[in-house]
Design a protein around this motif. Sequence first.
Motif, short mmCIF file in Angstrom:
data_model
loop_
_atom_site.label_atom_id
_atom_site.label_comp_id
_atom_site.label_asym_id
_atom_site.label_seq_id
_atom_site.Cartn_x
_atom_site.Cartn_y
_atom_site.Cartn_z
N ASN A 16 72.24 21.30 56.14
CA ASN A 16 73.22 22.27 56.61
C ASN A 16 73.60 22.00 58.06
O ASN A 16 74.76 22.10 58.44
N PRO A 50 68.82 28.74 49.62
CA PRO A 50 70.06 27.99 49.42
C PRO A 50 71.29 28.88 49.21
O PRO A 50 72.38 28.53 49.63
N PHE A 51 71.10 30.03 48.59
CA PHE A 51 72.23 30.94 48.39
C PHE A 51 72.66 31.59 49.70
O PHE A 51 73.84 31.83 49.93
N CYS A 52 71.69 31.84 50.57
CA CYS A 52 71.99 32.39 51.89
C CYS A 52 72.70 31.34 52.75
O CYS A 52 73.63 31.67 53.49
N LYS A 54 74.62 29.04 51.61
CA LYS A 54 75.98 29.01 51.06
C LYS A 54 76.85 30.08 51.72
O LYS A 54 77.98 29.81 52.12
N ARG A 57 77.46 29.28 55.45
CA ARG A 57 78.45 28.21 55.58
C ARG A 57 79.87 28.77 55.45
O ARG A 57 80.77 28.36 56.18
N GLU A 58 80.06 29.70 54.53
CA GLU A 58 81.38 30.32 54.38
C GLU A 58 81.72 31.16 55.60
O GLU A 58 82.87 31.17 56.04
N SER A 107 75.76 35.77 45.88
CA SER A 107 76.34 34.87 46.88
C SER A 107 77.79 34.52 46.55
O SER A 107 78.64 34.48 47.44
N SER A 108 78.10 34.28 45.28
CA SER A 108 79.48 33.94 44.90
C SER A 108 80.42 35.11 45.16
O SER A 108 81.54 34.92 45.62
N VAL A 111 80.94 35.25 48.98
CA VAL A 111 81.85 34.19 49.43
C VAL A 111 83.29 34.55 49.08
O VAL A 111 84.20 34.42 49.91
#
Length: 119
Positions: A16, A50-52, A54, A57-58, A107-108, A111
């Motif tokens: 990341n 990993p979902f956090c 993600k 990053r957004e 997470s989706s 985002v």
Amino acid sequence: MKFIRIILGKIILLLNFVFSPRGVKRSEEAQKQADEKASTMQLYQFEACPFCVKVRREMKRQSVNIALKDAKNDNIAREELLAGGGRVKVPCLKITENGKETWMYESSDIVTYLQKEFA
């Protein structure tokens, strides 16, 4: 298993860092509005999840500074998450609008919400 999770978490954080996305450029006024809207939000997260990653990053892509709460190492944040959202699951975006709190867990979904609100 815990050892593998620790190693994978460090790898995720390194990747990341190395491949960090660029944020959007806004006018000063537009960025001020985005920051104002972001001040009504808090992200409950674990650093190496990993979902956090993600979702963070957004946040970087959209150039928004949402307050981060570490629900793994901060007992107060963990209790807030349990009391407000009903469960300790991350990532969780707390949105406060007109005195009403909304807790968004997936997470989706988070985002998609960030893209809709800040794009």
